[in-house]
Design an enzyme around this catalytic site. Structure first.
Site, PDB file in Angstrom:
ATOM      1  N   GLY A  72      74.639  13.719 107.575  1.00 50.07           N
ATOM      2  CA  GLY A  72      74.352  15.000 108.150  1.00 50.07           C
ATOM      3  C   GLY A  72      73.638  15.870 107.849  1.00 50.07           C
ATOM      4  O   GLY A  72      72.797  17.020 107.608  1.00 50.07           O
ATOM      5  N   LEU A  73      72.502  15.236 108.147  1.00 46.32           N
ATOM      6  CA  LEU A  73      71.021  15.768 108.271  1.00 46.32           C
ATOM      7  C   LEU A  73      70.102  16.452 107.148  1.00 46.32           C
ATOM      8  O   LEU A  73      69.543  17.434 107.176  1.00 46.32           O
ATOM      9  CB  LEU A  73      70.789  16.872 109.019  1.00 46.32           C
ATOM     10  CG  LEU A  73      70.607  16.288 110.580  1.00 46.32           C
ATOM     11  CD1 LEU A  73      70.980  17.255 111.656  1.00 46.32           C
ATOM     12  CD2 LEU A  73      69.807  15.196 110.742  1.00 46.32           C
ATOM     13  N   ASN A 128      64.512  14.357 117.102  1.00 48.64           N
ATOM     14  CA  ASN A 128      65.195  13.529 117.189  1.00 48.64           C
ATOM     15  C   ASN A 128      66.394  14.335 117.696  1.00 48.64           C
ATOM     16  O   ASN A 128      66.770  15.768 117.403  1.00 48.64           O
ATOM     17  CB  ASN A 128      66.348  13.873 115.841  1.00 48.64           C
ATOM     18  CG  ASN A 128      67.913  12.914 115.533  1.00 48.64           C
ATOM     19  OD1 ASN A 128      68.377  12.782 116.809  1.00 48.64           O
ATOM     20  ND2 ASN A 128      68.107  12.934 114.361  1.00 48.64           N
ATOM     21  N   CYS A 131      71.163  16.178 117.598  1.00 42.98           N
ATOM     22  CA  CYS A 131      71.594  17.207 117.430  1.00 42.98           C
ATOM     23  C   CYS A 131      72.952  18.272 118.066  1.00 42.98           C
ATOM     24  O   CYS A 131      72.531  18.115 119.345  1.00 42.98           O
ATOM     25  CB  CYS A 131      70.374  18.411 116.478  1.00 42.98           C
ATOM     26  SG  CYS A 131      69.405  17.611 115.731  1.00 42.98           S
ATOM     27  N   LYS A 166      63.164  10.711 119.882  1.00 42.74           N
ATOM     28  CA  LYS A 166      64.401   9.433 119.048  1.00 42.74           C
ATOM     29  C   LYS A 166      65.867  10.519 120.137  1.00 42.74           C
ATOM     30  O   LYS A 166      66.323  11.028 120.075  1.00 42.74           O
ATOM     31  CB  LYS A 166      64.370  10.171 117.987  1.00 42.74           C
ATOM     32  CG  LYS A 166      64.735   8.922 117.206  1.00 42.74           C
ATOM     33  CD  LYS A 166      65.498   9.129 115.920  1.00 42.74           C
ATOM     34  CE  LYS A 166      65.732   7.586 115.470  1.00 42.74           C
ATOM     35  NZ  LYS A 166      65.748   7.967 113.853  1.00 42.74           N
ATOM     36  N   ILE A 192      66.889   2.572 119.862  1.00 41.91           N
ATOM     37  CA  ILE A 192      67.927   3.939 119.744  1.00 41.91           C
ATOM     38  C   ILE A 192      68.501   4.756 118.840  1.00 41.91           C
ATOM     39  O   ILE A 192      67.818   4.042 117.143  1.00 41.91           O
ATOM     40  CB  ILE A 192      69.232   2.793 120.184  1.00 41.91           C
ATOM     41  CG1 ILE A 192      69.591   1.881 119.122  1.00 41.91           C
ATOM     42  CG2 ILE A 192      68.526   2.404 121.069  1.00 41.91           C
ATOM     43  CD1 ILE A 192      71.118   1.061 119.632  1.00 41.91           C
ATOM     44  N   ASN A 193      69.156   5.518 118.570  1.00 48.18           N
ATOM     45  CA  ASN A 193      69.312   6.202 117.034  1.00 48.18           C
ATOM     46  C   ASN A 193      70.636   5.088 116.831  1.00 48.18           C
ATOM     47  O   ASN A 193      70.771   4.728 117.511  1.00 48.18           O
ATOM     48  CB  ASN A 193      69.721   7.727 117.638  1.00 48.18           C
ATOM     49  CG  ASN A 193      69.520   8.842 115.914  1.00 48.18           C
ATOM     50  OD1 ASN A 193      70.364   7.707 114.563  1.00 48.18           O
ATOM     51  ND2 ASN A 193      69.239   9.244 116.097  1.00 48.18           N
ATOM     52  N   GLY A 244      66.840  -0.202 115.327  1.00 40.04           N
ATOM     53  CA  GLY A 244      68.339  -1.030 115.370  1.00 40.04           C
ATOM     54  C   GLY A 244      69.016  -2.306 115.005  1.00 40.04           C
ATOM     55  O   GLY A 244      68.628  -2.840 116.416  1.00 40.04           O
ATOM     56  N   GLY A 245      68.881  -2.989 113.508  1.00 41.06           N
ATOM     57  CA  GLY A 245      69.320  -3.274 113.356  1.00 41.06           C
ATOM     58  C   GLY A 245      68.141  -4.508 112.957  1.00 41.06           C
ATOM     59  O   GLY A 245      68.182  -5.564 113.011  1.00 41.06           O
TER      60      GLY A 245
END
Length: 308
Positions: A72-73, A128, A131, A166, A192-193, A244-245
């Site tokens: 949650g940031l 980002n 949100c 992002k 990616i996010n 991403g991974g």
């Protein structure tokens, strides 16, 4: 000798490996383990205008080949980051950093971006757009081309440094959103996010995470991230930071071949604090084995072949 240098909007990096925002804090804990100046750059923890405690606990769930988080940031807020965290970071890391900022309105995005633009050690501002968009009923800014473009224009008006948007993977057509950001003036894109995921405690018969759902990351999402970077690289002409991974030098090469100029390593840092170091050290040998002399030569090479 192989050349691992890459360039992001004029910012020259010794190598393309960057810890992802939210997985490396402000570098302090990792600096106790190794010299973090070997990193290409560092995307520090996402910053919002006001300090945030984050979401209720539990907010982490383990998965096969990954994890789900709903932090949650959590962050100390814009003022504290600028007055304390960035000066402390400058003592242990001597290269330009990437400032990740978030907002709950266009005004907040602009305020955070402008403040980071004034910081000498910030080389790139990463925005980002996952949100909640308070002005438009709580929907994330990044799920529609129009709202993502709105954020891009808002931050570009008040900044001079490169702006990288992002992008969220939780959309139908990520390429259209990428194009909208490029047309609105974005200098680059990060993707990616995290994917939206969930775990259930079958003994308690309830979600593991207090928020029910959270961001899924780790090796399991790499093929999805690779596909989206490939699609976006075909749709835009601006640089891409792929993530991403990623957990190995081979993953870095693969992501760059799909179209990324640099990469960010996220969940791997939480499993192995030496992940970025090990990837950077393994890159030269991997390049030699694949006959790659200059990393920049392979950026988007798969796209180039597919266009012939």
């Amino acid at each position: 000798m192989v050349n691992m240098n890459v360039s992001l909007s004029g910012l020259r990096l010794d190598n393309p490996v960057i810890p992802a925002s939210g997985t490396f804090g402000y570098g302090k804990e990792y600096a106790e383990l190794y010299d973090i100046n070997i990193l290409g750059s560092l995307s520090f923890k996402g910053t919002t205008r006001e300090s945030r405690f984050g979401n209720p606990q539990p907010r982490i769930a383990e998965c096969s080949q990954g994890m789900i988080n709903s932090v949650g940031l959590q962050n100390p807020g814009l003022e504290a980051v600028i007055e304390k965290e960035l000066p402390d970071l400058a003592k242990i890391y001597g290269k330009p950093v990437i400032a990740n900022v978030s907002g709950f309105s266009l005004e907040e995005y602009a305020e955070c971006a402008k403040a980071m633009d004034d910081q000498e050690q910030v080389g790139i501002i990463e925005v980002n757009v996952s949100c909640p968009n308070v002005n438009h009923g709580g929907m994330a800014f990044g799920v529609l081309p129009e709202s993502a473009a709105e954020v891009t224009r808002a931050v570009k008006k008040v900044t001079k440094k490169p702006i990288y948007i992002k992008l969220s993977p939780n959309v139908t057509d990520i390429a259209s959103i990428a194009r909208a950001c490029e047309e609105a003036g974005a200098d680059g894109l990060s993707l990616i996010n995290t994917l939206l995921g969930m775990r259930i405690d079958i003994k308690k018969r309830q979600p593991v995470i207090a928020n029910q759902m959270g961001g899924f990351s780790g090796p399991a999402i790499f093929p999805v991230a690779l596909r989206m970077v490939y699609q976006v690289a075909k749709a835009v002409k601006i640089p891409i930071i792929g993530m991403g991974g990623i957990s190995s030098a081979e993953d870095v090469i693969e992501m760059m071949m799909a179209g990324a100029t640099a990469v960010q390593v996220g969940a791997a840092n939480l499993v192995n604090p030496y992940a970025c170091k090990e990837i950077i050290e393994a890159l030269p040998k991997t390049m030699e084995e694949l006959g790659i002399e200059n990393l920049e030569d392979i950026i988007g090479c798969v796209n180039k072949i597919s266009k012939q």
